[in-house]
Design a protein around this motif. Structure first.
Motif, mmCIF file in Angstrom:
data_model
loop_
_atom_site.group_PDB
_atom_site.id
_atom_site.type_symbol
_atom_site.label_atom_id
_atom_site.label_comp_id
_atom_site.label_asym_id
_atom_site.label_seq_id
_atom_site.Cartn_x
_atom_site.Cartn_y
_atom_site.Cartn_z
ATOM 1 N N SER A 32 11.393 -2.523 -4.137
ATOM 2 C CA SER A 32 10.092 -1.924 -4.449
ATOM 3 C C SER A 32 9.239 -1.771 -3.197
ATOM 4 C CB SER A 32 9.352 -2.775 -5.482
ATOM 5 O OG SER A 32 9.129 -4.089 -4.977
ATOM 6 N N GLU A 33 9.570 -2.516 -2.143
ATOM 7 C CA GLU A 33 8.731 -2.528 -0.946
ATOM 8 C C GLU A 33 9.558 -2.286 0.306
ATOM 9 O OE1 GLU A 33 5.451 -5.523 -0.631
ATOM 10 O OE2 GLU A 33 6.586 -6.192 1.128
ATOM 11 N N GLY A 34 9.061 -1.435 1.196
ATOM 12 C CA GLY A 34 9.653 -1.211 2.512
ATOM 13 C C GLY A 34 8.645 -1.529 3.596
ATOM 14 N N HIS A 35 9.028 -1.312 4.847
ATOM 15 C CA HIS A 35 8.141 -1.636 5.964
ATOM 16 C C HIS A 35 8.192 -0.526 7.005
ATOM 17 C CE1 HIS A 35 7.742 -5.781 4.438
ATOM 18 N NE2 HIS A 35 9.005 -5.617 4.079
ATOM 19 N N VAL A 78 3.314 -2.330 8.438
ATOM 20 C CA VAL A 78 2.761 -1.986 7.142
ATOM 21 C C VAL A 78 3.828 -2.202 6.069
ATOM 22 C CG1 VAL A 78 1.820 -0.130 5.713
ATOM 23 C CG2 VAL A 78 1.226 -0.256 8.147
ATOM 24 N N ALA A 79 3.504 -2.989 5.076
ATOM 25 C CA ALA A 79 4.354 -3.101 3.886
ATOM 26 C C ALA A 79 3.928 -2.002 2.920
ATOM 27 C CB ALA A 79 4.190 -4.473 3.243
ATOM 28 N N PHE A 80 4.858 -1.146 2.525
ATOM 29 C CA PHE A 80 4.480 -0.013 1.699
ATOM 30 C C PHE A 80 5.323 0.047 0.430
ATOM 31 C CE2 PHE A 80 7.944 1.663 4.240
ATOM 32 C CZ PHE A 80 8.648 2.484 3.368
ATOM 33 N N ASP A 81 4.813 0.774 -0.528
ATOM 34 C CA ASP A 81 5.441 0.927 -1.839
ATOM 35 C C ASP A 81 6.530 2.000 -1.748
ATOM 36 O OD1 ASP A 81 6.075 1.101 -4.500
ATOM 37 O OD2 ASP A 81 4.088 1.770 -5.166
ATOM 38 N N GLN A 82 7.799 1.591 -1.939
ATOM 39 C CA GLN A 82 8.907 2.546 -1.899
ATOM 40 C C GLN A 82 9.103 3.300 -3.207
ATOM 41 O OE1 GLN A 82 12.170 0.985 1.322
ATOM 42 N NE2 GLN A 82 12.480 0.312 -0.761
ATOM 43 N N LYS A 83 8.502 2.803 -4.280
ATOM 44 C CA LYS A 83 8.808 3.337 -5.610
ATOM 45 C C LYS A 83 8.527 4.837 -5.753
ATOM 46 C CE LYS A 83 6.428 0.224 -7.914
ATOM 47 N NZ LYS A 83 6.020 -0.674 -6.813
ATOM 48 N N GLN A 128 0.828 -1.198 0.000
ATOM 49 C CA GLN A 128 0.000 0.000 0.000
ATOM 50 C C GLN A 128 0.866 1.253 0.000
ATOM 51 O OE1 GLN A 128 -1.734 -0.817 4.042
ATOM 52 N NE2 GLN A 128 -1.178 1.314 4.413
ATOM 53 N N PRO A 129 0.277 2.417 -0.265
ATOM 54 C CA PRO A 129 1.043 3.667 -0.156
ATOM 55 C C PRO A 129 1.507 3.883 1.277
ATOM 56 C CG PRO A 129 -0.986 4.003 -1.399
ATOM 57 C CD PRO A 129 -1.075 2.633 -0.795
ATOM 58 N N LEU A 130 2.623 4.561 1.448
ATOM 59 C CA LEU A 130 3.133 4.859 2.783
ATOM 60 C C LEU A 130 2.142 5.774 3.499
ATOM 61 C CD1 LEU A 130 5.523 4.628 4.791
ATOM 62 C CD2 LEU A 130 6.456 6.695 3.739
ATOM 63 N N PRO A 131 1.649 5.386 4.682
ATOM 64 C CA PRO A 131 0.702 6.248 5.396
ATOM 65 C C PRO A 131 1.397 7.457 6.004
ATOM 66 C CG PRO A 131 1.237 4.318 6.710
ATOM 67 C CD PRO A 131 1.916 4.129 5.386
ATOM 68 N N ALA A 132 0.613 8.418 6.450
ATOM 69 C CA ALA A 132 1.143 9.622 7.093
ATOM 70 C C ALA A 132 0.428 9.852 8.413
ATOM 71 C CB ALA A 132 0.956 10.833 6.181
ATOM 72 N N PHE A 133 1.177 10.343 9.399
ATOM 73 C CA PHE A 133 0.654 10.570 10.736
ATOM 74 C C PHE A 133 1.085 11.949 11.220
ATOM 75 C CE2 PHE A 133 1.342 6.090 9.953
ATOM 76 C CZ PHE A 133 0.098 5.551 10.257
ATOM 77 N N ASN A 134 0.652 12.300 12.399
ATOM 78 C CA ASN A 134 0.976 13.600 12.978
ATOM 79 C C ASN A 134 2.344 13.536 13.654
ATOM 80 O OD1 ASN A 134 0.857 16.126 14.315
ATOM 81 N ND2 ASN A 134 -0.111 15.156 16.083
#
Length: 354
Positions: free
Chosen positions: A233-236, A217-222, A24-30
Motif C-alpha cells: 500500500s505504501e512506496g517511497h 517521502v512515504a506515498f500511497d501506491q494504491k 501522502q499522495p505521490l508528489p509531482a515535479f518538473n
C-alpha cells in the motif's frame, strides 16, 4: 491528569493515529518522463530487465544486479527456478518471444534498445542466481542490437547475492538478509549505485556528501496499482532539494529484491544503498516502489518475473509494469513553475511542507 481526561486523550490518539501516519499522495515535479531509468537486485533485476524491454521507447537504461534476461521464466515458476540456476532458455529463443510480443503491440519496438545502455552484475560468490543467468541477459541485449560499448558486464567481484555499497552491510561474500553488502576494490569501497547510474548516464556529476540533503517521502501506491499487482500500500521516493525548487529532474526506479521490502528490512533499501547521494547532485528522483510478501502467492515479496500477477506480466500492460510506469510518469508530470504564481508553492515544498 484525571482518569477521565486520560481516557479521552487515549481515545483521541487511537482515533487520530491512522490518519496522522497515513502515506501522502505521490508528489509531482518538473521533468521529462522519457528520461527515466531503472535498476534492481534479484527479482528486482529481472523486473528491471522486463521494464527496460517493455518500455524501451522511454527508458534510457537499466542496472541488472543478479538477474537474467527478458522473459527468462517463460511464464512459469519451475522455469524461473531453472533460470536462477543458470539453465536459461537460449537468449535467441527469448528474443524470438520478444519479437512476437513486439508484433502484437505488447512491448515497445526492440529497435530502441540500440540506443539504450545497461549495467549487468554477477558476484562470484552468489549462491542464489548463477552467473550464467546474468551472462544470458548480456547475450540477449547483444542479440537485440545493444552495442558492446553501451553494455557493461561486471563478473569478477567476490560478492554474494546482494546490492553492493562502499561501506555498509554484510561482508562481501554474504548471501543473507538484508542482501546489502560492502566490497572493496583496489582499497576503495565498491559503489554499485554509482556504477549503475554512471553506466546509464556517463555525464553524471560526482555524488554529494555522505548525508543526503533531500527528503524521503512515504506515498500511497494504491491509486497506481490494482489487485492483480499485489503490491504494497505504501512506496517511497527520495526528493532532492533541486527538484523541490522546480528544476528539471529525471526519475530512476530502484527495485528491491525478494525478502527486501520495507516490511521485511525496514528502511535499509531506500536509505543505505547509495542511490540518494547520487540523486542530490544530479537532480534524480529515486522511486522505490514496494512489493510486500503475500501468503501462498508471493511469500518472499518478490517482483513478478514468472507470472503470478497474470500472463501479461512481462508486457507493457502487465499489472506491475503499468503501476511502476504510472508512478514514474506522475513524478515528473508537474508543469514548469511560473516565478510569479508558483514562488510560494516552491518555498513551501522546499521547507518540507505538504
Amino acid at each position: 491528569m484525571s482518569r477521565h481526561r486520560h481516557l479521552l486523550l487515549t481515545t483521541l490518539l487511537v482515533t487520530l493515529t491512522p490518519a496522522a501516519f497515513a502515506a501522502q499522495p505521490l508528489p509531482a515535479f518538473n521533468g521529462d518522463a522519457a528520461q527515466s531509468s531503472v535498476s534492481g537486485l534479484s527479482s528486482g533485476a529481472f523486473m528491471a530487465f522486463q521494464y527496460l524491454v517493455a518500455n524501451s521507447a522511454s527508458v534510457k537504461g537499466a542496472g541488472v544486479v543478479a538477474g537474467g534476461p527478458y522473459y527468462c521464466a517463460v511464464g512459469n515458476l519451475p522455469t524461473a527456478l531453472s533460470c536462477m540456476n543458470g539453465l536459461t532458455p537460449a537468449p535467441a529463443a527469448l528474443l524470438a518471444s520478444a519479437e512476437t510480443f513486439e508484433l502484437m503491440g505488447q512491448i515497445d519496438a526492440l529497435s530502441h534498445l540500440a540506443k539504450r545502455r545497461a549495467y549487468l552484475f554477477s558476484g562470484t560468490s552468489d549462491s542464489v542466481v548463477q552467473p550464467a543467468a546474468v551472462e544470458a541477459g548480456d547475450a540477449f541485449l547483444r542479440l537485440a542490437g545493444m552495442p558492446d560499448a553501451q553494455r557493461r558486464y561486471v563478473g569478477t567481484l567476490p560478492a554474494g547475492h546482494a546490492l553492493i555499497t562502499p561501506a555498509f552491510g554484510n561482508a562481501c561474500d554474504a548471501n543473507k538478509t538484508p542482501y546489502i553488502s560492502h566490497c572493496a576494490v583496489d582499497d576503495n569501497g565498491y559503489d554499485q549505485a554509482g556504477a549503475i547510474l554512471t553506466q546509464i548516464d556517463p555525464e553524471l556529476k560526482p555524488p554529494s556528501a555522505d548525508i543526503p540533503a533531500g527528503r524521503l517521502v512515504a506515498f500511497d501506491q494504491k491509486p497506481f496499482t490494482s489487485w492483480r499487482a499485489r503490491m504494497a500500500s505504501e512506496g517511497h521516493v527520495y526528493v532532492p532539494r533541486a527538484c523541490e525548487r522546480g528544476e528539471p529532474c529525471r526519475v530512476h526506479i530502484a527495485l528491491h529484491g525478494c525478502k527486501q521490502s520495507s516490511k521485511t528490512i525496514g528502511d535499509l533499501f531506500y536509505t543505505r544503498t547509495g542511490y540518494n547521494r547520487w540523486a542530490d547532485s544530479n537532480n534524480l528522483l529515486i522511486l522505490y516502489p514496494q512489493v510486500d510478501p503475500t501468503p501462498m502467492v508471493n511469500p518472499s515479496g518478490c517482483w513478478d518475473w514468472w507470472g503470478y500477477s497474470g500472463a501479461d506480466y512481462a508486457w507493457k500492460g502487465g499489472a506491475q509494469i503499468t503501476a511502476i510506469k504510472a508512478m514514474a510518469d506522475h513524478l515528473v508530470s508537474a508543469p514548469l513553475p511560473s516565478p510569479a504564481t508558483d514562488a510560494a508553492a516552491i518555498r513551501q515544498r522546499g521547507a518540507g511542507l505538504p
